[in-house]
Design an enzyme around this catalytic site. Sequence first.
Site, mmCIF file in Angstrom:
data_model
loop_
_atom_site.group_PDB
_atom_site.id
_atom_site.type_symbol
_atom_site.label_atom_id
_atom_site.label_comp_id
_atom_site.label_asym_id
_atom_site.label_seq_id
_atom_site.Cartn_x
_atom_site.Cartn_y
_atom_site.Cartn_z
ATOM 1 N N LYS A 272 -13.619 21.387 2.022
ATOM 2 C CA LYS A 272 -12.508 21.158 3.346
ATOM 3 C C LYS A 272 -13.349 20.215 4.276
ATOM 4 O O LYS A 272 -14.395 20.544 4.726
ATOM 5 C CB LYS A 272 -12.272 22.582 4.106
ATOM 6 C CG LYS A 272 -11.372 22.292 5.450
ATOM 7 C CD LYS A 272 -10.998 23.503 5.848
ATOM 8 C CE LYS A 272 -10.074 23.464 7.155
ATOM 9 N NZ LYS A 272 -9.842 24.802 7.940
ATOM 10 N N ASP A 277 -10.356 20.240 14.046
ATOM 11 C CA ASP A 277 -8.949 21.171 13.940
ATOM 12 C C ASP A 277 -8.491 21.670 15.462
ATOM 13 O O ASP A 277 -9.011 22.540 16.027
ATOM 14 C CB ASP A 277 -9.457 22.285 13.278
ATOM 15 C CG ASP A 277 -8.090 23.201 12.922
ATOM 16 O OD1 ASP A 277 -7.119 22.680 13.372
ATOM 17 O OD2 ASP A 277 -8.172 24.203 12.302
ATOM 18 N N LYS A 284 -4.456 25.406 19.285
ATOM 19 C CA LYS A 284 -5.299 26.477 19.554
ATOM 20 C C LYS A 284 -5.678 26.532 21.061
ATOM 21 O O LYS A 284 -5.503 25.425 21.811
ATOM 22 C CB LYS A 284 -6.598 25.886 18.907
ATOM 23 C CG LYS A 284 -6.757 25.902 17.223
ATOM 24 C CD LYS A 284 -8.155 25.743 16.850
ATOM 25 C CE LYS A 284 -8.224 26.122 15.326
ATOM 26 N NZ LYS A 284 -7.778 27.407 14.756
ATOM 27 N N ASP A 295 -15.318 22.284 11.096
ATOM 28 C CA ASP A 295 -14.176 22.616 10.530
ATOM 29 C C ASP A 295 -14.469 21.622 9.045
ATOM 30 O O ASP A 295 -13.419 21.676 8.146
ATOM 31 C CB ASP A 295 -12.907 22.627 10.964
ATOM 32 C CG ASP A 295 -11.715 23.428 10.480
ATOM 33 O OD1 ASP A 295 -12.392 24.516 9.779
ATOM 34 O OD2 ASP A 295 -10.628 23.243 10.655
ATOM 35 N N ASP A 354 -1.567 25.284 12.340
ATOM 36 C CA ASP A 354 -3.189 25.298 12.339
ATOM 37 C C ASP A 354 -3.664 26.094 11.015
ATOM 38 O O ASP A 354 -4.702 25.948 10.655
ATOM 39 C CB ASP A 354 -3.279 26.701 13.521
ATOM 40 C CG ASP A 354 -4.748 26.468 14.029
ATOM 41 O OD1 ASP A 354 -5.608 25.717 13.421
ATOM 42 O OD2 ASP A 354 -5.215 27.334 14.596
ATOM 43 N N GLU A 356 -3.889 24.561 8.452
ATOM 44 C CA GLU A 356 -3.903 23.308 7.669
ATOM 45 C C GLU A 356 -5.072 23.102 6.608
ATOM 46 O O GLU A 356 -4.781 22.279 5.706
ATOM 47 C CB GLU A 356 -4.199 22.068 8.871
ATOM 48 C CG GLU A 356 -5.753 21.848 8.946
ATOM 49 C CD GLU A 356 -6.753 23.068 9.765
ATOM 50 O OE1 GLU A 356 -5.851 24.057 9.977
ATOM 51 O OE2 GLU A 356 -7.782 23.124 9.518
ATOM 52 N N ARG A 358 -5.733 25.025 4.005
ATOM 53 C CA ARG A 358 -4.920 25.250 2.730
ATOM 54 C C ARG A 358 -3.937 24.021 2.271
ATOM 55 O O ARG A 358 -3.964 23.759 0.938
ATOM 56 C CB ARG A 358 -4.188 26.698 2.855
ATOM 57 C CG ARG A 358 -3.276 26.580 3.774
ATOM 58 C CD ARG A 358 -2.850 28.136 4.072
ATOM 59 N NE ARG A 358 -3.868 28.982 4.939
ATOM 60 C CZ ARG A 358 -3.305 30.038 5.580
ATOM 61 N NH1 ARG A 358 -2.491 30.548 5.157
ATOM 62 N NH2 ARG A 358 -4.423 30.371 6.247
HETATM 63 N N1 BES Z 1 -10.543 26.265 11.010
HETATM 64 C C1 BES Z 1 -9.738 27.168 10.997
HETATM 65 C C2 BES Z 1 -10.180 28.723 10.786
HETATM 66 C C3 BES Z 1 -11.532 28.935 11.620
HETATM 67 C C4 BES Z 1 -11.164 29.686 12.715
HETATM 68 C C5 BES Z 1 -12.673 28.769 11.288
HETATM 69 C C6 BES Z 1 -12.239 30.044 13.541
HETATM 70 C C7 BES Z 1 -14.101 29.403 12.213
HETATM 71 C C8 BES Z 1 -13.619 29.881 13.072
HETATM 72 C C9 BES Z 1 -8.339 27.258 10.271
HETATM 73 O O1 BES Z 1 -7.949 25.988 9.989
HETATM 74 C C10 BES Z 1 -7.429 28.213 11.345
HETATM 75 O O2 BES Z 1 -7.053 27.427 12.207
HETATM 76 N N2 BES Z 1 -7.138 29.195 10.557
HETATM 77 C C11 BES Z 1 -5.871 30.083 11.226
HETATM 78 C C12 BES Z 1 -4.913 30.413 10.197
HETATM 79 C C13 BES Z 1 -3.827 31.103 10.508
HETATM 80 C C14 BES Z 1 -2.920 30.186 11.681
HETATM 81 C C15 BES Z 1 -2.830 31.561 9.698
HETATM 82 C C16 BES Z 1 -6.836 31.202 11.787
HETATM 83 O O3 BES Z 1 -7.748 31.716 11.328
HETATM 84 O O4 BES Z 1 -6.550 31.879 12.679
HETATM 85 ZN ZN ZN Z 2 -9.307 24.524 10.087
HETATM 86 MN MN MN Z 3 -6.494 25.366 11.778
#
Ligand code: BES
Ligand code: ZN
Ligand code: MN
Length: 500
Positions: A272, A277, A284, A295, A354, A356, A358
């Site tokens: 990834k 992000d 966020k 990220d 968010d 993104e 996947r």
């Molecule tokens: N890059 C983030 C995941 C992440 C969050 C990694 C905090 C490290 C620390 C990912 O893209 C994301 O934002 N995931 C969301 C998914 C949700 C919207 C279903 C998450 O984990 O909140």
């Molecule tokens: Zn992310």
């Molecule tokens: Mn995200």
Amino acid sequence: MEFKIHQVKSFEDIKTDALIVGVYQDQKLSLAAEAIDKASKNAISPLLKKEFKATLGSTLVLRHLKGVDAERIILIGLGKKDDYNAKAMLKAHESLAKLCNELSLEEAVNTLLLEKTADISLEKAVRLATRTLQNAQYSYTTTLGKEAQKTKEAPTLKKLTFILNDKHDKALDKAIAEGQAIARGMAVTRELGNLPSNIATPSYLGEQAKALAKEYKSLEVQVLEKKQIEALKMGSFLSVAAGSEEPPRFIVLHHKPKKDHSDKAPIVFVGKGVTFDTGGISLKPGASMDEMKWDMCGAATVLGLFKFIGEIELDREVVGLIPATENMPSGHATKPGDVVTSMSGQTIEILNTDAEGRLILCDALTYAERYEPAAVIDIATLTGACVIALGKVNSGLFANNDDLSAALQKAGKNACDPAWPMPLDEEYQQQLKSNFADMQNIGGRDAGAVTAACFLARFTEKYPWAHLDIAGTAWDKDGVTKGSTGRPLPLLAHYLLDNQ
Ligand code: BES
Ligand code: ZN
Ligand code: MN
């Protein structure tokens, strides 16, 4: 840094700036400590009753002991003798490396590998110790001001000699080379992770891949631009890139070993590469948003892995795929409720921009089919939910194949870079049902790390596949250790060494 191996001789006669000697917590001396204690007329043993408890990783410096040629004896606490294993050995070497740099030592002689670590062979111990010491030589300076660059203490250790019982042989030289290659790979991963997103853009990642291909003849690199990504019909990946002024890249790395291994299908790694992000339109919150420069640590791991592969000239065909983009809000950005068509033809309702990771991975996983791979392993800072589930100790490991899962767990354990198996039951797929597309990109609050992996599983039915969620393990969040860890490169390097 240079590593040497010498066979054991009388410890008191070793001429060095620092002789590294282990002591156990239960007042048990290591072989070397015992010899030095004897030669110095008991300079060590009385300390163990009071000053030096020898808890794992503790250190004590003794200078100019009578009857001992070494300038300094550095005592390293090894913890309880019965508990001394690979992990303890690694921790002891972390302390040792830190202390050597603090003392500005350029050279040291290390007797710690004379102590038996119950769970690994000598070769593996040499590999692990070398990697740990070399990895400690990395320090981030790239974007510090000129003065700070000068004053930030640069690592000083240039030469380390391991004292071993065995005569030094080819297998041990190989172990040193492998340990160094892992650490060099980790340095690439850590540096790319630590660089801010205004430097480490998708195009920058592409340039780094091309630079690696210049360094290693066995490596071919292609960096696809937006038009080519469009031609591939990667509609899901492109929907994430839509909001950003930075153009996306799809990076393909291909290591073809000298010997022909046409009987063995390649192993594909997918990283990834979200270079920043923001969450996109599903923005966020502001606090700690800077962390989202990390990220792209999955991508950085893949690039570091190809550094490792090039260094050891791995005898196995390996492919690396990196979808790289920013995730930004703008007038062009994808909006919640939008439906996109992935390269596989499956449609996706994007309910949260968010989620993104996947969306970019699924198209890379479809692209991977063309290699008819033996295994595909993706590496991604995918979910906050994985951090809640496993913290920063274990990476989350998901797989559609038990042998692959077992091999990765074993590699993680051996590398002291563990991953914990997580479920992919069919029942979780319910949470991704959409009224408007083949699937939606989020599955609600329950089991967030699992539903993210379940989403990916819909694109990986044609080959053995594993997914490592490294959101908790790829970087440290706090204080002086804030920064990229280089994980899970050691796990993946061990996996490759075991599966050539
Ligand atoms: N890059 C983030 C995941 C992440 C969050 C990694 C905090 C490290 C620390 C990912 O893209 C994301 O934002 N995931 C969301 C998914 C949700 C919207 C279903 C998450 O984990 O909140
Ligand atoms: Zn992310
Ligand atoms: Mn995200």
